[in-house]
Design a protein around this motif. Structure first.
Motif, PDB file in Angstrom:
ATOM      1  N   ARG A 187       0.831  -1.205   0.000  1.00  0.00           N
ATOM      2  CA  ARG A 187       0.000   0.000   0.000  1.00  0.00           C
ATOM      3  C   ARG A 187       0.867   1.257   0.000  1.00  0.00           C
ATOM      4  O   ARG A 187       2.056   1.194   0.261  1.00  0.00           O
ATOM      5  CB  ARG A 187      -0.915  -0.005   1.230  1.00  0.00           C
ATOM      6  CG  ARG A 187      -1.952  -1.107   1.161  1.00  0.00           C
ATOM      7  CD  ARG A 187      -2.776  -1.178   2.437  1.00  0.00           C
ATOM      8  NE  ARG A 187      -3.806  -2.188   2.314  1.00  0.00           N
ATOM      9  CZ  ARG A 187      -5.097  -1.907   2.257  1.00  0.00           C
ATOM     10  NH1 ARG A 187      -5.520  -0.679   2.352  1.00  0.00           N
ATOM     11  NH2 ARG A 187      -5.972  -2.886   2.126  1.00  0.00           N
ATOM     12  N   THR A 188       0.218   2.379  -0.260  1.00  0.00           N
ATOM     13  CA  THR A 188       0.919   3.653  -0.198  1.00  0.00           C
ATOM     14  C   THR A 188       1.294   3.943   1.253  1.00  0.00           C
ATOM     15  O   THR A 188       0.826   3.267   2.174  1.00  0.00           O
ATOM     16  CB  THR A 188       0.027   4.797  -0.718  1.00  0.00           C
ATOM     17  OG1 THR A 188      -1.118   4.901   0.140  1.00  0.00           O
ATOM     18  CG2 THR A 188      -0.410   4.561  -2.154  1.00  0.00           C
ATOM     19  N   LEU A 189       2.122   4.951   1.457  1.00  0.00           N
ATOM     20  CA  LEU A 189       2.549   5.292   2.811  1.00  0.00           C
ATOM     21  C   LEU A 189       1.373   5.675   3.708  1.00  0.00           C
ATOM     22  O   LEU A 189       1.430   5.481   4.916  1.00  0.00           O
ATOM     23  CB  LEU A 189       3.580   6.432   2.780  1.00  0.00           C
ATOM     24  CG  LEU A 189       4.915   6.063   2.119  1.00  0.00           C
ATOM     25  CD1 LEU A 189       5.818   7.285   2.021  1.00  0.00           C
ATOM     26  CD2 LEU A 189       5.602   4.932   2.868  1.00  0.00           C
ATOM     27  N   ASP A 190       0.286   6.192   3.117  1.00  0.00           N
ATOM     28  CA  ASP A 190      -0.895   6.526   3.926  1.00  0.00           C
ATOM     29  C   ASP A 190      -1.911   5.384   3.948  1.00  0.00           C
ATOM     30  O   ASP A 190      -3.054   5.567   4.360  1.00  0.00           O
ATOM     31  CB  ASP A 190      -1.529   7.838   3.459  1.00  0.00           C
ATOM     32  CG  ASP A 190      -2.048   7.797   2.029  1.00  0.00           C
ATOM     33  OD1 ASP A 190      -1.785   6.812   1.317  1.00  0.00           O
ATOM     34  OD2 ASP A 190      -2.717   8.762   1.621  1.00  0.00           O
ATOM     35  N   ASP A 230     -13.783   4.635  -3.327  1.00  0.00           N
ATOM     36  CA  ASP A 230     -13.563   3.823  -2.127  1.00  0.00           C
ATOM     37  C   ASP A 230     -12.161   3.984  -1.537  1.00  0.00           C
ATOM     38  O   ASP A 230     -11.781   3.235  -0.632  1.00  0.00           O
ATOM     39  CB  ASP A 230     -13.831   2.345  -2.434  1.00  0.00           C
ATOM     40  CG  ASP A 230     -15.308   2.054  -2.650  1.00  0.00           C
ATOM     41  OD1 ASP A 230     -16.146   2.896  -2.285  1.00  0.00           O
ATOM     42  OD2 ASP A 230     -15.612   0.971  -3.193  1.00  0.00           O
ATOM     43  N   GLY A 231     -11.389   4.937  -2.046  1.00  0.00           N
ATOM     44  CA  GLY A 231     -10.091   5.252  -1.455  1.00  0.00           C
ATOM     45  C   GLY A 231      -8.879   4.608  -2.099  1.00  0.00           C
ATOM     46  O   GLY A 231      -7.763   4.731  -1.601  1.00  0.00           O
ATOM     47  N   TRP A 232      -9.056   3.925  -3.209  1.00  0.00           N
ATOM     48  CA  TRP A 232      -7.942   3.279  -3.898  1.00  0.00           C
ATOM     49  C   TRP A 232      -7.171   4.286  -4.739  1.00  0.00           C
ATOM     50  O   TRP A 232      -7.712   5.290  -5.192  1.00  0.00           O
ATOM     51  CB  TRP A 232      -8.452   2.195  -4.837  1.00  0.00           C
ATOM     52  CG  TRP A 232      -8.937   0.952  -4.176  1.00  0.00           C
ATOM     53  CD1 TRP A 232      -9.997   0.836  -3.319  1.00  0.00           C
ATOM     54  CD2 TRP A 232      -8.393  -0.347  -4.311  1.00  0.00           C
ATOM     55  NE1 TRP A 232     -10.140  -0.469  -2.929  1.00  0.00           N
ATOM     56  CE2 TRP A 232      -9.170  -1.214  -3.521  1.00  0.00           C
ATOM     57  CE3 TRP A 232      -7.334  -0.874  -5.035  1.00  0.00           C
ATOM     58  CZ2 TRP A 232      -8.910  -2.587  -3.436  1.00  0.00           C
ATOM     59  CZ3 TRP A 232      -7.072  -2.230  -4.952  1.00  0.00           C
ATOM     60  CH2 TRP A 232      -7.853  -3.070  -4.156  1.00  0.00           C
ATOM     61  N   ILE A 233      -5.905   3.972  -4.980  1.00  0.00           N
ATOM     62  CA  ILE A 233      -5.114   4.671  -5.983  1.00  0.00           C
ATOM     63  C   ILE A 233      -5.227   3.817  -7.238  1.00  0.00           C
ATOM     64  O   ILE A 233      -4.929   2.619  -7.219  1.00  0.00           O
ATOM     65  CB  ILE A 233      -3.625   4.775  -5.574  1.00  0.00           C
ATOM     66  CG1 ILE A 233      -3.461   5.585  -4.294  1.00  0.00           C
ATOM     67  CG2 ILE A 233      -2.783   5.333  -6.721  1.00  0.00           C
ATOM     68  CD1 ILE A 233      -3.735   7.058  -4.454  1.00  0.00           C
ATOM     69  N   CYS A 234      -5.676   4.408  -8.329  1.00  0.00           N
ATOM     70  CA  CYS A 234      -5.827   3.677  -9.592  1.00  0.00           C
ATOM     71  C   CYS A 234      -4.842   4.236 -10.613  1.00  0.00           C
ATOM     72  O   CYS A 234      -4.874   5.420 -10.928  1.00  0.00           O
ATOM     73  CB  CYS A 234      -7.245   3.801 -10.126  1.00  0.00           C
ATOM     74  SG  CYS A 234      -8.461   2.995  -9.072  1.00  0.00           S
ATOM     75  N   THR A 269       6.460   3.707  -8.893  1.00  0.00           N
ATOM     76  CA  THR A 269       7.568   4.268  -8.110  1.00  0.00           C
ATOM     77  C   THR A 269       7.145   5.587  -7.463  1.00  0.00           C
ATOM     78  O   THR A 269       7.382   5.797  -6.263  1.00  0.00           O
ATOM     79  CB  THR A 269       8.815   4.490  -9.002  1.00  0.00           C
ATOM     80  OG1 THR A 269       9.204   3.226  -9.549  1.00  0.00           O
ATOM     81  CG2 THR A 269       9.961   5.076  -8.212  1.00  0.00           C
ATOM     82  N   GLU A 270       6.491   6.429  -8.224  1.00  0.00           N
ATOM     83  CA  GLU A 270       6.030   7.716  -7.687  1.00  0.00           C
ATOM     84  C   GLU A 270       4.963   7.502  -6.628  1.00  0.00           C
ATOM     85  O   GLU A 270       4.978   8.137  -5.566  1.00  0.00           O
ATOM     86  CB  GLU A 270       5.479   8.587  -8.823  1.00  0.00           C
ATOM     87  CG  GLU A 270       5.033   9.968  -8.355  1.00  0.00           C
ATOM     88  CD  GLU A 270       4.517  10.815  -9.501  1.00  0.00           C
ATOM     89  OE1 GLU A 270       3.680  11.690  -9.224  1.00  0.00           O
ATOM     90  OE2 GLU A 270       4.937  10.614 -10.642  1.00  0.00           O
ATOM     91  N   THR A 271       4.027   6.614  -6.872  1.00  0.00           N
ATOM     92  CA  THR A 271       2.925   6.361  -5.933  1.00  0.00           C
ATOM     93  C   THR A 271       3.442   5.805  -4.607  1.00  0.00           C
ATOM     94  O   THR A 271       2.948   6.173  -3.542  1.00  0.00           O
ATOM     95  CB  THR A 271       1.903   5.385  -6.554  1.00  0.00           C
ATOM     96  OG1 THR A 271       1.386   5.983  -7.743  1.00  0.00           O
ATOM     97  CG2 THR A 271       0.757   5.101  -5.606  1.00  0.00           C
ATOM     98  N   GLY A 302      11.388   1.817  -0.270  1.00  0.00           N
ATOM     99  CA  GLY A 302      11.500   0.364  -0.250  1.00  0.00           C
ATOM    100  C   GLY A 302      11.549  -0.276  -1.626  1.00  0.00           C
ATOM    101  O   GLY A 302      11.429  -1.486  -1.741  1.00  0.00           O
ATOM    102  N   ILE A 303      11.723   0.530  -2.674  1.00  0.00           N
ATOM    103  CA  ILE A 303      11.815  -0.038  -4.011  1.00  0.00           C
ATOM    104  C   ILE A 303      13.281  -0.252  -4.319  1.00  0.00           C
ATOM    105  O   ILE A 303      14.023   0.697  -4.541  1.00  0.00           O
ATOM    106  CB  ILE A 303      11.153   0.863  -5.074  1.00  0.00           C
ATOM    107  CG1 ILE A 303       9.664   1.019  -4.733  1.00  0.00           C
ATOM    108  CG2 ILE A 303      11.346   0.288  -6.452  1.00  0.00           C
ATOM    109  CD1 ILE A 303       8.925   1.926  -5.673  1.00  0.00           C
ATOM    110  N   THR A 304      13.679  -1.499  -4.302  1.00  0.00           N
ATOM    111  CA  THR A 304      15.059  -1.852  -4.585  1.00  0.00           C
ATOM    112  C   THR A 304      15.065  -2.983  -5.588  1.00  0.00           C
ATOM    113  O   THR A 304      14.027  -3.493  -5.969  1.00  0.00           O
ATOM    114  CB  THR A 304      15.782  -2.332  -3.289  1.00  0.00           C
ATOM    115  OG1 THR A 304      15.080  -3.467  -2.784  1.00  0.00           O
ATOM    116  CG2 THR A 304      15.825  -1.235  -2.257  1.00  0.00           C
ATOM    117  N   GLY A 305      16.223  -3.379  -5.986  1.00  0.00           N
ATOM    118  CA  GLY A 305      16.320  -4.532  -6.887  1.00  0.00           C
ATOM    119  C   GLY A 305      16.955  -4.165  -8.204  1.00  0.00           C
ATOM    120  O   GLY A 305      17.364  -3.040  -8.438  1.00  0.00           O
ATOM    121  N   ALA A 306      17.004  -5.142  -9.076  1.00  0.00           N
ATOM    122  CA  ALA A 306      17.674  -4.989 -10.358  1.00  0.00           C
ATOM    123  C   ALA A 306      16.956  -3.992 -11.244  1.00  0.00           C
ATOM    124  O   ALA A 306      15.751  -3.863 -11.213  1.00  0.00           O
ATOM    125  CB  ALA A 306      17.746  -6.347 -11.055  1.00  0.00           C
ATOM    126  N   GLY A 307      17.748  -3.304 -12.116  1.00  0.00           N
ATOM    127  CA  GLY A 307      17.376  -2.338 -13.116  1.00  0.00           C
ATOM    128  C   GLY A 307      15.997  -2.203 -13.392  1.00  0.00           C
ATOM    129  O   GLY A 307      15.192  -1.651 -13.806  1.00  0.00           O
TER     130      GLY A 307
END
Length: 142
Positions: free
Chosen positions: A79-82, A112-116, A130-132, A137-142
């Motif tokens: 989920r998003t930070l909020d 209903d409060g979702w990010i679409c 990535t922006e949302t 916590g977004i890590t990993g390969a390319g």
């Protein structure tokens, strides 16, 4: 120097057919690329296979079990930070159009409060996710 003309494609009666347009990767290709990116970063998700071709009897069972037209292609488990859940509708970069049912579902989820997210190609999906998620916590390969 004259411009090179593309090869003409002829139909069974010898008529010249319309030149096929290069519409780039399919929606399937774009979604696979996005799923691989999510996997590489440990971001959980599940797909909603509403576009699968099934027999009428199976379709009836799936509808009874809650299959709904317009459901998004992917639902992220992160989920998003909020605390808002995230749904992703993947469209091909060129020519992808949302159906009326998809727009209605997006409106319902947003209410209903979702990010679409509507991803116009895999790269657009990566950027929007990535922006949302705020890059947190977004890590990993390319």
């Amino acid at each position: 120097m004259a411009a090179v003309q593309p090869k003409q494609i002829r139909g069974p009666r010898g008529r010249v057919l319309a030149r096929p347009r290069d519409r780039g990767p399919t929606e399937h290709d774009e979604q696979v690329a996005l799923c691989r990116w999510l996997d590489a970063r440990g971001i959980g998700y599940f797909a909603v296979p509403n576009g699968a071709r099934v027999r009428p009897a199976q379709a009836k069972k799936l509808k009874a079990e809650g299959m709904t037209a317009g459901a998004p292609d992917l639902v992220l488990t992160r989920r998003t930070l909020d605390g808002r859940p995230i749904a992703v509708e993947v469209k091909r970069e060129v020519g992808g159009v949302m159906s009326r049912a998809q727009r209605a579902m997006q409106d319902r989820l947003t209410h209903d409060g979702w990010i679409c997210i509507v991803a116009r190609g895999g790269q657009d999906g990566i950027e929007q996710i990535t922006e949302t998620l705020g890059g947190a916590g977004i890590t990993g390969a390319g």
